[in-house]
Design a protein around this motif. Structure first.
Motif, short mmCIF file in Angstrom:
data_model
loop_
_atom_site.label_atom_id
_atom_site.label_comp_id
_atom_site.label_asym_id
_atom_site.label_seq_id
_atom_site.Cartn_x
_atom_site.Cartn_y
_atom_site.Cartn_z
N ILE A 52 0.87 -1.18 0.00
CA ILE A 52 0.00 0.00 0.00
C ILE A 52 0.91 1.22 0.00
O ILE A 52 1.76 1.37 0.88
N LEU A 53 0.74 2.07 -1.00
CA LEU A 53 1.53 3.29 -1.08
C LEU A 53 0.69 4.46 -0.61
O LEU A 53 -0.39 4.71 -1.15
N TYR A 54 1.17 5.11 0.43
CA TYR A 54 0.51 6.31 0.97
C TYR A 54 1.20 7.53 0.38
O TYR A 54 2.42 7.57 0.23
N PHE A 55 0.42 8.53 0.07
CA PHE A 55 0.94 9.82 -0.35
C PHE A 55 0.15 10.87 0.39
O PHE A 55 -1.08 10.89 0.34
N ASP A 56 0.85 11.74 1.09
CA ASP A 56 0.20 12.76 1.92
C ASP A 56 -0.86 12.14 2.84
O ASP A 56 -1.99 12.63 2.94
N GLU A 57 -0.50 11.02 3.47
CA GLU A 57 -1.33 10.33 4.47
C GLU A 57 -2.61 9.73 3.91
O GLU A 57 -3.52 9.40 4.67
N LYS A 58 -2.72 9.57 2.58
CA LYS A 58 -3.87 8.91 1.97
C LYS A 58 -3.36 7.80 1.07
O LYS A 58 -2.29 7.91 0.48
N VAL A 59 -4.15 6.73 0.96
CA VAL A 59 -3.75 5.63 0.10
C VAL A 59 -3.79 6.09 -1.35
O VAL A 59 -4.83 6.53 -1.85
N ALA A 60 -2.64 5.99 -2.01
CA ALA A 60 -2.52 6.39 -3.42
C ALA A 60 -2.67 5.20 -4.35
O ALA A 60 -3.19 5.32 -5.45
N GLY A 61 -2.19 4.04 -3.89
CA GLY A 61 -2.27 2.85 -4.72
C GLY A 61 -2.01 1.59 -3.93
O GLY A 61 -1.47 1.63 -2.82
N ILE A 62 -2.41 0.46 -4.53
CA ILE A 62 -2.26 -0.84 -3.87
C ILE A 62 -1.83 -1.87 -4.90
O ILE A 62 -2.11 -1.74 -6.09
N LEU A 63 -1.17 -2.92 -4.43
CA LEU A 63 -0.81 -4.05 -5.25
C LEU A 63 -0.98 -5.30 -4.41
O LEU A 63 -0.54 -5.32 -3.26
N ARG A 64 -1.64 -6.32 -4.97
CA ARG A 64 -1.82 -7.60 -4.28
C ARG A 64 -1.31 -8.71 -5.17
O ARG A 64 -1.52 -8.70 -6.38
N ALA A 65 -0.67 -9.73 -4.56
CA ALA A 65 -0.17 -10.87 -5.31
C ALA A 65 -0.21 -12.12 -4.44
O ALA A 65 -0.19 -12.04 -3.21
N PHE A 66 -0.29 -13.25 -5.12
CA PHE A 66 -0.32 -14.55 -4.45
C PHE A 66 0.70 -15.46 -5.13
O PHE A 66 0.92 -15.34 -6.33
N GLY A 67 1.27 -16.38 -4.39
CA GLY A 67 2.20 -17.31 -5.02
C GLY A 67 2.80 -18.25 -4.01
O GLY A 67 2.45 -18.23 -2.83
N ASP A 68 3.73 -19.07 -4.51
CA ASP A 68 4.37 -20.04 -3.63
C ASP A 68 5.76 -19.58 -3.18
O ASP A 68 6.45 -20.30 -2.48
N ASN A 69 6.18 -18.39 -3.60
CA ASN A 69 7.48 -17.80 -3.26
C ASN A 69 8.64 -18.70 -3.69
O ASN A 69 9.73 -18.61 -3.16
N SER A 70 8.37 -19.56 -4.66
CA SER A 70 9.40 -20.44 -5.17
C SER A 70 9.48 -20.39 -6.69
O SER A 70 10.54 -20.15 -7.25
N SER A 71 8.32 -20.61 -7.35
CA SER A 71 8.36 -20.65 -8.80
C SER A 71 7.34 -19.75 -9.49
O SER A 71 7.60 -19.28 -10.59
N ILE A 72 6.18 -19.50 -8.87
CA ILE A 72 5.17 -18.68 -9.53
C ILE A 72 4.57 -17.63 -8.60
O ILE A 72 4.48 -17.82 -7.39
N THR A 73 4.17 -16.53 -9.21
CA THR A 73 3.45 -15.47 -8.50
C THR A 73 2.38 -14.95 -9.44
O THR A 73 2.65 -14.73 -10.62
N TRP A 74 1.19 -14.76 -8.92
CA TRP A 74 0.10 -14.18 -9.69
C TRP A 74 -0.14 -12.78 -9.16
O TRP A 74 -0.46 -12.60 -7.98
N LEU A 75 0.05 -11.80 -10.01
CA LEU A 75 -0.23 -10.42 -9.66
C LEU A 75 -1.74 -10.23 -9.78
O LEU A 75 -2.28 -10.22 -10.88
N ALA A 76 -2.41 -10.17 -8.65
CA ALA A 76 -3.87 -10.14 -8.63
C ALA A 76 -4.43 -8.78 -8.99
O ALA A 76 -5.42 -8.69 -9.72
N GLU A 77 -3.81 -7.72 -8.48
CA GLU A 77 -4.32 -6.39 -8.81
C GLU A 77 -3.28 -5.32 -8.51
O GLU A 77 -2.49 -5.44 -7.59
N LEU A 78 -3.33 -4.32 -9.35
CA LEU A 78 -2.59 -3.09 -9.15
C LEU A 78 -3.62 -1.99 -9.38
O LEU A 78 -4.20 -1.90 -10.47
N ALA A 79 -3.89 -1.20 -8.36
CA ALA A 79 -4.91 -0.16 -8.47
C ALA A 79 -4.33 1.15 -7.93
O ALA A 79 -3.74 1.18 -6.86
N VAL A 80 -4.53 2.20 -8.70
CA VAL A 80 -4.07 3.54 -8.32
C VAL A 80 -5.27 4.46 -8.27
O VAL A 80 -6.13 4.43 -9.17
#
Length: 141
Positions: A52-80
Motif C-alpha cells: 500500500i503506497l501512501y501519499f500525503d497520508e492517503k492511500v494512493a495505490g495498492i498491489l496484491r499478489a499470491f504465489g508459492d514464493n518459489s516458482s510462480i506469482t500471480w499479480l492479482a491487482e494493481l490499483a491507483v
C-alpha cells in the motif's frame, strides 16, 4: 507527486485507516463493492503479498499478489487512485514488488489498454495464455 511524501507499507496488518484507503481507491476506479473492513482484511490476509503506497497520508495505490514464493506469482491487482494515475504510483508499487519476486515467474491478467504499462516491467502478452474467469456468486448474509 513529491516522492518524499510517500510511505510504502508491505504485508502488514491493516489498520482501519488502511481499510478505508483501499476502499477509497477501489471506489475511485469503479471497483467499489461496499466492502467492509472485515472483507478488506480477508482480501489482504497475512501470507499474501500486498503493498500500500501512501501519499500525503492517503492511500494512493495498492498491489496484491499470491504465489508459492518459489516458482510462480500471480499479480492479482494493481490499483491507483483515479486522482493520482500517471504520477508514478503504479511504477513505485511494481518496482518494489519485482524486487521481492524476481526469482518467480509472474502472471497477470491485465485490463485492456494497460498492456503497455506492464510491458515496461517485462510482463507481456503471451500467445499461449488465455485469461478465463467467472463472476462471483453473491453471498447472502
Amino acid at each position: 507527486m513529491n516522492k518524499s511524501n510517500a510511505i510504502l507499507k508491505i504485508s502488514t496488518n491493516l489498520s482501519a485507516m488502511d481499510c478505508d484507503g483501499v476502499i477509497d481507491v477501489y471506489n475511485s476506479i469503479g471497483w467499489g463493492g461496499n466492502y467492509s473492513h472485515k472483507e478488506i482484511r480477508a482480501m489482504y490476509a497475512p501470507g499474501n503479498y500486498y503493498a500500500i503506497l501512501y501519499f500525503d497520508e492517503k492511500v494512493a495505490g495498492i498491489l496484491r499478489a499470491f504465489g508459492d514464493n518459489s516458482s510462480i506469482t500471480w499479480l492479482a491487482e494493481l490499483a491507483v487512485h483515479s486522482h493520482l494515475q500517471r504520477n508514478g504510483v503504479g511504477s513505485i508499487l511494481m518496482k518494489e514488488f519485482l524486487k521481492s519476486h524476481s526469482h518467480t515467474a509472474i502472471y497477470a491478467e491485465v485490463m485492456a489498454g494497460q498492456e503497455e504499462f506492464f510491458s515496461r516491467f517485462d510482463i507481456s502478452r503471451k500467445s499461449s495464455l488465455v485469461a478465463c474467469s467467472r463472476a462471483a456468486v453473491l453471498r447472502r448474509s
